[in-house]
Motif scaffolding. Structure first.
Motif, mmCIF file in Angstrom:
data_model
loop_
_atom_site.group_PDB
_atom_site.id
_atom_site.type_symbol
_atom_site.label_atom_id
_atom_site.label_comp_id
_atom_site.label_asym_id
_atom_site.label_seq_id
_atom_site.Cartn_x
_atom_site.Cartn_y
_atom_site.Cartn_z
ATOM 1 N N ILE A 274 0.799 -1.210 0.000
ATOM 2 C CA ILE A 274 0.000 0.000 0.000
ATOM 3 C C ILE A 274 0.838 1.269 0.000
ATOM 4 C CG2 ILE A 274 -0.234 0.168 2.518
ATOM 5 C CD1 ILE A 274 -3.210 0.884 2.021
ATOM 6 N N GLU A 275 2.101 1.174 0.416
ATOM 7 C CA GLU A 275 2.967 2.356 0.445
ATOM 8 C C GLU A 275 3.416 2.787 -0.947
ATOM 9 O OE1 GLU A 275 5.723 -1.104 0.261
ATOM 10 O OE2 GLU A 275 3.845 -0.638 1.304
ATOM 11 N N LYS A 276 3.247 1.926 -1.957
ATOM 12 C CA LYS A 276 3.675 2.239 -3.323
ATOM 13 C C LYS A 276 2.575 3.012 -4.052
ATOM 14 C CE LYS A 276 6.716 -1.783 -3.751
ATOM 15 N NZ LYS A 276 7.022 -3.009 -4.530
ATOM 16 N N ASN A 277 2.967 4.086 -4.722
ATOM 17 C CA ASN A 277 1.985 4.989 -5.324
ATOM 18 C C ASN A 277 1.131 4.333 -6.400
ATOM 19 O OD1 ASN A 277 2.575 7.280 -3.776
ATOM 20 N ND2 ASN A 277 4.275 7.859 -5.105
ATOM 21 N N ASN A 278 1.675 3.366 -7.096
ATOM 22 C CA ASN A 278 0.920 2.741 -8.192
ATOM 23 C C ASN A 278 0.242 1.441 -7.788
ATOM 24 O OD1 ASN A 278 3.197 1.178 -7.894
ATOM 25 N ND2 ASN A 278 3.561 0.905 -10.092
ATOM 26 N N TRP A 279 0.182 1.168 -6.489
ATOM 27 C CA TRP A 279 -0.385 -0.101 -6.031
ATOM 28 C C TRP A 279 -1.855 0.057 -5.660
ATOM 29 C CZ3 TRP A 279 -2.776 -2.064 -1.696
ATOM 30 C CH2 TRP A 279 -2.888 -3.468 -1.623
ATOM 31 N N PHE A 280 -2.664 -0.828 -6.223
ATOM 32 C CA PHE A 280 -4.073 -0.932 -5.857
ATOM 33 C C PHE A 280 -4.439 -2.412 -5.831
ATOM 34 C CE2 PHE A 280 -3.729 3.355 -7.504
ATOM 35 C CZ PHE A 280 -4.464 4.095 -6.586
ATOM 36 N N LEU A 281 -5.620 -2.708 -5.337
ATOM 37 C CA LEU A 281 -6.008 -4.102 -5.139
ATOM 38 C C LEU A 281 -6.151 -4.875 -6.444
ATOM 39 C CD1 LEU A 281 -8.585 -3.545 -2.270
ATOM 40 C CD2 LEU A 281 -6.369 -4.686 -2.074
ATOM 41 N N TYR A 282 -6.342 -4.171 -7.560
ATOM 42 C CA TYR A 282 -6.486 -4.880 -8.827
ATOM 43 C C TYR A 282 -5.231 -5.679 -9.172
ATOM 44 C CZ TYR A 282 -3.536 -1.721 -11.601
ATOM 45 O OH TYR A 282 -2.473 -1.014 -12.107
ATOM 46 N N LYS A 283 -4.076 -5.234 -8.684
ATOM 47 C CA LYS A 283 -2.843 -5.948 -9.013
ATOM 48 C C LYS A 283 -2.842 -7.351 -8.398
ATOM 49 C CE LYS A 283 0.090 -2.114 -10.174
ATOM 50 N NZ LYS A 283 1.466 -1.602 -10.202
ATOM 51 N N SER A 284 -3.400 -7.487 -7.219
ATOM 52 C CA SER A 284 -3.527 -8.814 -6.608
ATOM 53 C C SER A 284 -4.655 -9.611 -7.264
ATOM 54 C CB SER A 284 -3.795 -8.669 -5.105
ATOM 55 O OG SER A 284 -2.770 -7.947 -4.476
ATOM 56 N N TRP A 285 -5.766 -8.951 -7.505
ATOM 57 C CA TRP A 285 -6.934 -9.608 -8.084
ATOM 58 C C TRP A 285 -6.634 -10.161 -9.476
ATOM 59 C CZ3 TRP A 285 -11.254 -12.064 -7.644
ATOM 60 C CH2 TRP A 285 -12.153 -12.137 -8.716
ATOM 61 N N ASN A 286 -5.960 -9.395 -10.312
ATOM 62 C CA ASN A 286 -5.710 -9.834 -11.678
ATOM 63 C C ASN A 286 -4.795 -11.054 -11.742
ATOM 64 O OD1 ASN A 286 -7.312 -7.714 -12.399
ATOM 65 N ND2 ASN A 286 -5.733 -6.561 -13.479
ATOM 66 N N VAL A 287 -3.890 -11.194 -10.768
ATOM 67 C CA VAL A 287 -3.067 -12.405 -10.717
ATOM 68 C C VAL A 287 -3.946 -13.606 -10.377
ATOM 69 C CG1 VAL A 287 -1.126 -13.547 -9.585
ATOM 70 C CG2 VAL A 287 -0.984 -11.114 -10.117
ATOM 71 N N TRP A 288 -4.857 -13.431 -9.420
ATOM 72 C CA TRP A 288 -5.791 -14.523 -9.097
ATOM 73 C C TRP A 288 -6.576 -14.938 -10.337
ATOM 74 C CZ3 TRP A 288 -7.418 -18.332 -6.140
ATOM 75 C CH2 TRP A 288 -8.709 -18.821 -6.348
ATOM 76 N N CYS A 289 -6.937 -13.990 -11.177
ATOM 77 C CA CYS A 289 -7.752 -14.301 -12.357
ATOM 78 C C CYS A 289 -7.034 -15.199 -13.347
ATOM 79 C CB CYS A 289 -8.206 -13.007 -13.035
ATOM 80 S SG CYS A 289 -9.515 -12.149 -12.106
ATOM 81 N N VAL A 290 -5.702 -15.265 -13.298
ATOM 82 C CA VAL A 290 -4.964 -16.226 -14.120
ATOM 83 C C VAL A 290 -5.371 -17.647 -13.729
ATOM 84 C CG1 VAL A 290 -2.670 -17.140 -14.674
ATOM 85 C CG2 VAL A 290 -3.032 -14.664 -14.507
ATOM 86 N N ILE A 291 -5.513 -17.887 -12.432
ATOM 87 C CA ILE A 291 -5.929 -19.212 -11.944
ATOM 88 C C ILE A 291 -7.310 -19.552 -12.496
ATOM 89 C CG2 ILE A 291 -6.465 -20.583 -9.886
ATOM 90 C CD1 ILE A 291 -4.536 -18.724 -8.357
ATOM 91 N N GLU A 292 -8.236 -18.609 -12.415
ATOM 92 C CA GLU A 292 -9.589 -18.860 -12.901
ATOM 93 C C GLU A 292 -9.601 -19.081 -14.417
ATOM 94 O OE1 GLU A 292 -12.870 -16.630 -11.627
ATOM 95 O OE2 GLU A 292 -12.301 -16.603 -9.514
ATOM 96 N N HIS A 293 -8.798 -18.309 -15.139
ATOM 97 C CA HIS A 293 -8.738 -18.447 -16.598
ATOM 98 C C HIS A 293 -8.299 -19.853 -16.983
ATOM 99 C CE1 HIS A 293 -7.980 -17.236 -20.790
ATOM 100 N NE2 HIS A 293 -6.883 -17.977 -20.695
ATOM 101 N N ILE A 294 -7.272 -20.361 -16.337
ATOM 102 C CA ILE A 294 -6.775 -21.703 -16.652
ATOM 103 C C ILE A 294 -7.802 -22.759 -16.273
ATOM 104 C CG2 ILE A 294 -4.987 -23.404 -16.087
ATOM 105 C CD1 ILE A 294 -3.103 -20.978 -15.639
#
Length: 335
Positions: A274-294
């Motif tokens: 959260i301390e990084k200016n370009n960090w938001f929750l979508y960055k974690s969520w989109n990685v999870w979506c790789v699992i769902e895609h496969i």
């Protein structure tokens, strides 16, 4: 990859009840007080304090639900314990308990971890959390990368889409063959990696998972999971889902009141940055979506299973797993 905030929309967008799928997030961070976090949520989300005490506040947001803000002393104790263990290994000191108390005292004087437990929110509305994240960052919230002490995570609780053991099996299988790539892609903090909360599936369980066919039963799926993973401490924890499916079976095998039945997976591998200016929750969520895609693509899933088996049959693997490039490409396309 675009710098725009873009929450991936998975292929299946309805939950068990045929309603739009929801996702619950949990964030761990430090350097703000309980009152500061409460004020930010009330301001940014137009929330109202429902109840509060020195260790926990509940904020109700109309249209979203209940946000719980709490001090996470269990996290502090586990972090201090791991620091003490590593100190003992490095310096050959066997007095781990003594060092644990020293580390815990230091930790208490430096940081009281805060956790925000968000209510389940429809995927299309997840951007509502971005203003909260920005405001917490501006107020001084610090995440994993800020200090030696800060091994904080993000937990994702995505609703399942169907009461179908085959679909759940495919998600577990997809995660299992991706878990080393996930560690790399999330850049999981080394201290988080060795604490028990985000242990990976053991290889013996993966070898069992990849043998499953489409006719898997709930009983078989759950019993095998419990045999190899009789604990909440997994980066992907399926116990809440399995308790929702078969509460009696889980209660008979595990005496743990912390396991709450709900129709979701509990994914806790990502760091909270959260301390990084370009960090938001979508960055974690989109990685999870790789699992769902496969998991949605049976041919791709079986191709990756074959590559996983071939790679893991070797006694020594120096080069990265060859299917990581495939996963990188999927991630880029989803993001």
């Amino acid at each position: 990859m675009s710098n725009e905030i873009n929450y991936c929309i998975p292929a299946e967008t309805n939950n068990l009840e045929g309603k739009p799928r929801r996702v619950g997030f949990e964030l761990e961070f430090a350097d703000l007080s309980l009152q500061q976090v409460t004020d930010i949520l009330c301001e940014k989300l137009n929330g109202k304090v429902h109840s509060n005490n020195p260790a926990e506040t509940i904020v109700i947001v109309e249209g979203l639900g209940k946000f719980t803000i709490e001090l996470d002393w269990q996290f502090a104790k586990e972090t201090a314990k791991e620091r003490a263990r590593q100190h003992a290994l490095e310096y050959g000191d066997k007095k781990v308990d003594d060092h644990f108390m020293i580390w815990l005292t230091k930790l208490a004087s430096i940081v009281v971890p805060i956790e925000i437990v968000c209510p389940p929110i429809e995927i299309k509305d997840l951007t509502v959390l971005d203003g909260m994240v920005s405001a917490l960052r501006s107020a001084g919230a610090k995440g994993t990368g800020e200090s030696l002490w800060y091994a904080f995570g993000v937990h994702i609780n995505p609703e399942v889409t169907d009461n179908d053991p085959e679909k759940v099996m495919r998600t577990l299988k997809s995660y299992a063959i991706c878990q080393d790539w996930l560690l790399k892609t999330h850049q999981v903090d080394p201290i988080r990696r060795v604490t028990p909360y985000i242990d990976l599936f053991p290889k013996s369980y993966i070898n069992t998972l990849i043998t499953y066919k489409s006719n898997i039963s709930w009983t078989k799926l759950i019993e095998d999971y419990l045999e190899y993973n009789p604990t909440r401490n997994r980066a992907l924890d399926a116990l809440p889902l399995f308790k929702y499916i078969d509460q009696n079976l889980i209660d008979q095998r595990l005496d743990d009141p912390r396991i709450k039945a709900r129709p979701t997976f509990h994914y806790r591998m990502p760091n909270c940055e959260i301390e990084k200016n370009n960090w938001f929750l979508y960055k974690s969520w989109n990685v999870w979506c790789v699992i769902e895609h496969i998991a949605q693509n049976e041919q791709l899933l079986e191709q990756l299973v074959i590559e996983w088996q071939r790679y893991n049959q070797a006694l020594i693997n120096i080069k990265p797993a060859p299917w990581f490039n495939i996963l990188d490409e999927i991630y880029q396309n989803l993001s």
